[in-house]
Design a protein around this motif. Structure first.
Motif, PDB file in Angstrom:
ATOM      1  N   ALA A 236      15.877 -40.013 -24.328  1.00  0.00           N
ATOM      2  CA  ALA A 236      16.999 -38.986 -24.808  1.00  0.00           C
ATOM      3  C   ALA A 236      16.544 -37.672 -25.086  1.00  0.00           C
ATOM      4  O   ALA A 236      17.218 -36.788 -24.543  1.00  0.00           O
ATOM      5  N   VAL A 239      16.318 -36.189 -21.523  1.00  0.00           N
ATOM      6  CA  VAL A 239      17.965 -35.914 -21.143  1.00  0.00           C
ATOM      7  C   VAL A 239      18.510 -34.651 -21.794  1.00  0.00           C
ATOM      8  O   VAL A 239      19.151 -33.792 -21.234  1.00  0.00           O
ATOM      9  N   GLY A 397      25.150 -42.306 -19.819  1.00  0.00           N
ATOM     10  CA  GLY A 397      25.562 -41.253 -20.725  1.00  0.00           C
ATOM     11  C   GLY A 397      25.817 -40.021 -20.127  1.00  0.00           C
ATOM     12  O   GLY A 397      26.076 -40.200 -18.596  1.00  0.00           O
ATOM     13  N   TRP A 399      24.564 -35.971 -19.281  1.00  0.00           N
ATOM     14  CA  TRP A 399      23.473 -34.925 -19.724  1.00  0.00           C
ATOM     15  C   TRP A 399      24.009 -33.747 -20.539  1.00  0.00           C
ATOM     16  O   TRP A 399      23.180 -33.073 -21.270  1.00  0.00           O
ATOM     17  N   LEU A 403      23.989 -39.640 -25.041  1.00  0.00           N
ATOM     18  CA  LEU A 403      23.210 -40.802 -24.307  1.00  0.00           C
ATOM     19  C   LEU A 403      23.195 -42.016 -25.501  1.00  0.00           C
ATOM     20  O   LEU A 403      22.955 -42.019 -26.414  1.00  0.00           O
ATOM     21  N   THR A 414      30.260 -45.325 -21.102  1.00  0.00           N
ATOM     22  CA  THR A 414      30.174 -44.062 -21.343  1.00  0.00           C
ATOM     23  C   THR A 414      31.354 -43.201 -20.944  1.00  0.00           C
ATOM     24  O   THR A 414      31.423 -42.105 -21.132  1.00  0.00           O
TER      25      THR A 414
END
Length: 542
Positions: A236, A239, A397, A399, A403, A414
């Motif tokens: 995470a 990202v 997710g 960016w 996420l 998502t």
């Protein structure tokens, strides 16, 4: 107490007593903090004009502090006296003398057999009804459990917007700049200052650490033995660094050889330092220390200018090491900026990011390349697998937004507000500032180039915040900014000769002939002593 074989109900009652005492102590500290803010605000109103937005924000924080208190404290203090009102008792508690200072003792030292018997009698008779009424409010307990008490009352006031421009910005013919530079390396193209944002590439490196709390969480999960949640939080974080690119159409300043940037953010628990260590190839090395982890790397950004778009290919490895010895490494993906001539300018990140770990897990993330028929752009999908090749979790997710993860091989949905039952949130982007400029800087990015008179005295002459063209641009003095940028770029052409004559970085050293640049230490010690004798005045005359 468990080791001594005491009853679980007794242990639970003792925990509740200690927690209620701590809640009350916490409440008293917050009241003192409120008193401090109120007096400070009154003082500043008398000597200077106060920013209305800041006052409203501060007032909102105090209101949250008031709400984040348990009512149990008032009830408990009412039991101490039957003749005094709760307000009088509260006033007396706020005026504790040194002799009346609150003391805390270790449970092993304070609870002997006789004490536990007394506690048992008290809890069963007097506290049972009280704790059923208090129970320290579940919501407050959840909030308090996540607070970092080390920096709970650390208040550092940082700016919330850029200075108002002094001059009116002039338009520039983009096509006249593009037609003569198609296919060239963008770092060698002398663009006017109007195409820059008031940040350097060194500061942009630190901007990737806006969501450093994800690494703090990863460290804590690892301490608890949850290696899977550790790598999910690391993914995470990897990202999240791209989220600030949304709407950013201007390029950062290319640092001069030897230019540095420091960032000390104790409220986030991190300390960052970066230096431009090579001019050709252009290399930036950085090092950051956090709560239980270190992060470092160097980057060589290869860019190509294709008229309608710019392609940026990062070269370099980023390394994250936790205090327990677990290490993760990854490289960034390709970034392309589209529609430089016609249409709305936008950017997209595409490619595969492999996060390699030295223990149980590794992670693979795919940044999808945008197509004309793709309505759901900016997607990121990936998975975590064990060293045996078994997929144990999936991620999905965007960016620029959030996420999610789910255990197993099921990919979270998502592209809508409805997620699968097994999906969980890992990261959510912070809200953008209400007063955005044409640079579209995030609230965090707005603070990066801030400089105060106190900070200016501590910085070395190589810090990005002292760069004149960048400072003029931030202040909206565009003519001065453009003149200074041309002057510094002429000086920058001398950097290759300096490098060929044996110039070496001051604060970083390469591991081997082709290895990563590593921080050798000494910067923060030199800052403490204000010893910058060996730092060149790179922004002055050559």
């Amino acid at each position: 107490m468990q080791a001594e074989g005491l009853d679980e109900a007794l242990i639970k009652d003792c925990e509740q007593i200690v927690h209620s005492e701590f809640c009350e102590y916490h409440r008293q500290l917050k009241l003192q903090l409120e008193k401090h803010f109120c007096s400070s605000s009154t003082f500043h109103q008398q000597i200077e004009e106060v920013d209305i937005d800041d006052v409203e924000t501060c007032g909102g924080q105090l209101q949250l502090i008031k709400c984040d208190c348990s009512s149990s404290g008032h009830e408990k203090f009412n039991e101490y006296s039957t003749t005094e009102s709760s307000d009088e008792v509260e006033k007396q508690e706020l005026e504790l003398s040194d002799e009346d200072e609150l003391y805390f003792f270790d449970t092993n030292e304070s609870f002997d057999d006789s004490t536990t018997i007394c506690v048992s009698k008290v809890t069963t008779s007097n506290y049972s009804d009280k704790f059923s009424a208090i129970d320290c409010d579940t919501k407050i307990m959840d909030i308090d459990s996540k607070l970092d008490y080390q920096n709970l009352f650390l208040h550092i006031r940082r700016r919330k917007k850029l200075p108002d421009p002094i001059e009116k910005e002039k338009g520039v013919s983009l096509w006249s700049m593009i037609k003569d530079n198609v296919g060239k390396d963008l770092t060698r193209v002398c663009l006017p200052v109007y195409f820059n944002e008031p940040l350097s590439s060194l500061q942009k490196c630190f901007e990737d650490l806006e969501y450093s709390y994800l690494l703090d969480q990863a460290y804590e999960y690892g301490k608890k033995g949850d290696s899977l949640m550790r790598i999910l939080n690391v993914a995470a974080f990897a990202v999240s660094g791209y989220s600030s690119c949304d709407g950013r159409h201007c390029k950062p300043f290319n640092p001069l050889l030897g230019e540095t940037y420091e960032a000390d953010y104790p409220e986030k628990g991190i300390r960052f330092f970066a230096e431009k260590v090579s001019h050709h190839p252009m290399l930036i090395a950085c090092h950051c220390e956090g709560r239980g982890w270190k992060f470092w790397g160097d980057s060589n950004l290869r860019s190509k200018f294709w008229g309608q778009s710019i392609q940026l290919d990062p070269v370099g490895v980023l390394t994250l090491e936790f205090d327990d010895g677990e290490i993760f490494q990854w490289s960034k993906v390709t970034t392309t900026i589209y529609n430089l001539i016609l249409g709305k300018v936008y950017c997209n990140h595409h490619g595969t990011m492999n996060i390699r770990g030295n223990r149980q897990y590794c992670c693979k993330l795919k940044f999808k390349e945008q197509t004309l028929l793709d309505r759901n752009s900016r997607q990121v999908q990936g998975f975590v697998e064990s060293m045996k090749g078994t997929k144990v979790a999936t991620l999905a997710g965007k960016w620029d937004d959030s996420l999610y993860y789910s255990l197993g091989e099921e990919i979270p949905k998502t592209n809508s507000s409805v997620f699968t039952e097994n999906s969980n949130s890992l990261w959510k982007r912070n809200k953008p500032p209400t007063d955005s400029t044409r640079y579209n800087l995030t609230s965090f990015a707005i603070t990066l180039n801030e400089i105060t008179s106190e900070l200016k005295e501590k910085l070395p002459p190589t810090d990005s915040r002292l760069r004149p063209d960048q400072r003029y641009l931030e202040n909206g003095e565009y003519e001065k900014a453009n003149a200074e940028k041309l002057r510094l770029e002429r000086r920058q052409r001398m950097s290759r000769k300096l490098q060929e004559n044996g110039w070496k970085p001051r604060w970083f050293q390469r591991d081997g002939e082709d290895g990563t640049f590593r921080y050798i230490g000494g910067y923060w010690e030199a800052r403490e002593k204000q010893k910058w004798d060996d730092c060149m005045d790179i922004f002055g005359e050559f």
